[in-house]
Each structure stands twice: as C-alpha cells, then as structure tokens.
Design an enzyme around this catalytic site. Structure first.
Site, PDB file in Angstrom:
ATOM      1  N   GLN A   9       0.838  -1.203   0.000  1.00 19.12           N
ATOM      2  CA  GLN A   9       0.000   0.000   0.000  1.00 19.12           C
ATOM      3  C   GLN A   9       0.874   1.256   0.000  1.00 19.12           C
ATOM      4  OE1 GLN A   9      -3.126  -0.695   2.740  1.00 19.12           O
ATOM      5  NE2 GLN A   9      -3.871   1.380   2.726  1.00 19.12           N
ATOM      6  N   SER A  87       4.208  -6.513   2.776  1.00 16.35           N
ATOM      7  CA  SER A  87       2.861  -6.416   3.360  1.00 16.35           C
ATOM      8  C   SER A  87       1.810  -6.927   2.369  1.00 16.35           C
ATOM      9  CB  SER A  87       2.599  -4.974   3.811  1.00 16.35           C
ATOM     10  OG  SER A  87       1.392  -4.873   4.525  1.00 16.35           O
ATOM     11  N   LEU A  88       0.945  -6.042   1.878  1.00 14.28           N
ATOM     12  CA  LEU A  88      -0.048  -6.409   0.870  1.00 14.28           C
ATOM     13  C   LEU A  88       0.595  -7.114  -0.326  1.00 14.28           C
ATOM     14  CD1 LEU A  88      -2.768  -6.007  -0.824  1.00 14.28           C
ATOM     15  CD2 LEU A  88      -1.797  -3.798  -1.454  1.00 14.28           C
ATOM     16  N   ARG A 112      -9.389  -8.320   3.093  1.00 11.72           N
ATOM     17  CA  ARG A 112      -8.333  -7.806   3.974  1.00 11.72           C
ATOM     18  C   ARG A 112      -8.480  -6.293   4.136  1.00 11.72           C
ATOM     19  NH1 ARG A 112      -2.855  -5.738   3.302  1.00 11.72           N
ATOM     20  NH2 ARG A 112      -1.363  -6.726   4.734  1.00 11.72           N
ATOM     21  N   HIS A 194       0.067  -3.981  11.049  1.00 11.42           N
ATOM     22  CA  HIS A 194       1.140  -4.851  11.556  1.00 11.42           C
ATOM     23  C   HIS A 194       1.420  -4.609  13.043  1.00 11.42           C
ATOM     24  CE1 HIS A 194       1.744  -6.345   7.549  1.00 11.42           C
ATOM     25  NE2 HIS A 194       1.741  -5.104   7.118  1.00 11.42           N
ATOM     26  N   GLN A 243       0.421 -12.426   9.478  1.00 10.36           N
ATOM     27  CA  GLN A 243       1.039 -11.212   8.921  1.00 10.36           C
ATOM     28  C   GLN A 243       0.398  -9.907   9.384  1.00 10.36           C
ATOM     29  OE1 GLN A 243       0.173  -9.123   5.567  1.00 10.36           O
ATOM     30  NE2 GLN A 243       1.872  -9.853   4.327  1.00 10.36           N
TER      31      GLN A 243
END
Length: 290
Positions: A9, A87-88, A112, A194, A243
């Site tokens: 992102q 991440s994503l 998500r 996170h 995650q």
C-alpha cells in the site's frame, strides 16, 4: 538467481495500469474480471481517479495488487526463482508463484482491506517512520511506553516504522528523537497496521484464508513474518494469517534471499520503493524496476 518483489500500500498513483489495459489483451481480460469480482469498476478509479479516490481502503489494496499481478502476467518468460512482497505485496507474490489463483487472491485482498478498515475504526491508532536509529534501540524504547506501540516494518537499515495507539506512538516519537533518531515522523495512514491493533482484522481474514485453496508454488516465497523461504502451502497460509498483527521483516527477507543465491531483484507493480530499499540493504546486488 532472479527474485521478483511486489510493493504494498502507498505505491498507488492515478493512471496506474491504463497502459497495460490498452496494450495487452491478457491484461484487459484480467482487469474486466476484477471489475466483476469486486462489484464496481475499479479500473475507472485506477485509470482516471483522483488521489483521494485511490486512497479509499476498498480501492487502494486491490488496485496495487491488480497492477502488480497483471504486470507480472504480461512479462515474457516470467520464471521467478524466488518471490517476496511487502505487506499487501505478499498476496501479489503468491499469485506470481502459483500458490493462489488470481480471483481467490483478489477476493482475499478485498476482504483484507475491509477488515483492516473496520479494525482502524475501533481505536485511534497510527504509524510513524523512524530514521537513523538502530532497530534494537527502537524496539527497547517501544517496550517501555505505556499503551500499544511496536516495531512494524523493518524496511532497510536505519528505517523502521512503528505502529500502535496514537498516544503511544506520539510518546515513542518524542523519546526516539531524544535517543538520536534523525526523524520520527507520523505517517498519513488509516491506522496501526502490523500491530496488535489489527487483531480483529486478523480473526476476520483468518476464516477467509482458511476457506481458500492454496497450491504448491513453483518457487519459494520469502514471507514477511519469518523472512525465510517457504514452499509448503499450509505454512504459507499460517504465516499469511499472522502477517496482519506481526512486523514486516523486509530487511531480513532481502538479506536471506541474497544469502540463498539471489543476484537480481526485479520490482513488479506501481512505483519503485522496493528497488530503493534493496539498494540500501545491499549495494552489491542488481535491483531493477520492470
């Protein structure tokens, strides 16, 4: 060995993917499929939307995912030896190495995004970038603060992002500056990604991930949670669930990929943030934007 890496992102921009749509039949088909799956024309926002529209949670994550995955699908002789995503970006990596089917991954990314949005609305929370301070010092200071604040993104040596309750992050920033950080800057994000603040989202996403079929990949993925090569579908699934509340170990992932033989990193998707980070992690390897 060739490693392919996928951004998260924040890499979105107006006009993203338009050239792919106009110049590739495969890309056009996948974008139209995505519009149907999501139930709205995300392509209209990606190609012509404002920055504000692109920042909407239901748009941002699927948009970055789509740009990355569809870019990879239009690369000739795409044969990764290893993959990773920030991440994503891990969802993009899992489509690239065959663990997840395109439509399944898009559904998970959409869920998500919504689950994270809901979690952000429960408690005021944020993230901050901390520059030029050793990871251990940042971790130790965060551990002394009242409230929730943790190390969230190990981006490269000297760049660590912290995440948690707004008050706790602000207090930590003051103390980190006193401890010698060059900067401790609150980021314009929707909440504390996170970190333990994402627990409600993790629970919601876990059910969707458990119900999705994960295949044996064509090459290992270096996952954010472990920073190690993983090829077992059940282990990949477990790490993907963890995650949301665990830190992104990007520095450690890149270092491990190099230790395992990666000589060339190819960043696929919008922007070139990861190329910059890889250059800071190890100047001896080749990092390209493809």
């Amino acid at each position: 060995m060739k490693a392919y890496v996928f951004p998260g992102q924040g890499a979105q921009f107006s006009g993203m993917g338009k050239d792919l749509y106009e110049n590739s039949e495969i890309a056009k088909e996948l974008f139209e499929q995505a519009n149907e799956v999501l139930g709205f024309r995300i392509t209209d926002i990606m190609f012509n939307g404002t920055d504000e529209q692109l920042k909407e949670t239901k748009v941002t994550q699927p948009a970055v995912f789509l740009h990355s995955v569809i870019s990879a699908k239009t690369i000739e002789n795409f044969k990764p030896d290893m993959v990773a995503g920030h991440s994503l970006g891990e969802f993009s990596a899992l489509v690239a190495n065959g663990t997840l089917a395109f439509e399944d991954a898009l559904n998970l990314v959409s869920k998500r995004a919504m689950a994270m949005q809901k979690a952000c609305e429960i408690t005021p929370s944020t993230m901050a970038a901390v520059l030029n301070l050793e990871d251990k010092i940042v971790e130790d200071i965060c551990a002394t603060i009242d409230g929730v604040v943790v190390a969230a993104n190990y981006n490269c040596p000297g760049q660590l992002v912290i995440s948690g309750e707004t008050q706790a992050v602000e207090t930590a920033c003051k103390q980190l500056l006193e401890a010698g950080a060059k900067r401790a800057l609150i980021l314009p994000v929707g909440g504390a990604f996170h970190s333990p603040m994402m627990e409600p989202a993790r629970e919601e996403l876990a059910a969707a991930i458990e119900a999705t079929e994960f295949h044996t990949p064509i090459c290992p993925v270096y996952q954010n949670v472990t920073a190690k090569a993983v090829s077992d579908p059940n282990e990949i699934k477990k790490n993907l669930i963890t995650q949301l509340t665990a830190p992104v170990r990007w520095t450690q992932s890149v270092q491990q990929m190099i230790a395992d033989g990666a000589t060339q990193f190819n960043e696929v998707g919008p922007g070139k943030v990861l190329t910059g980070l890889i250059n800071k992690i190890d100047k001896t390897v080749e990092a390209l934007k493809v």
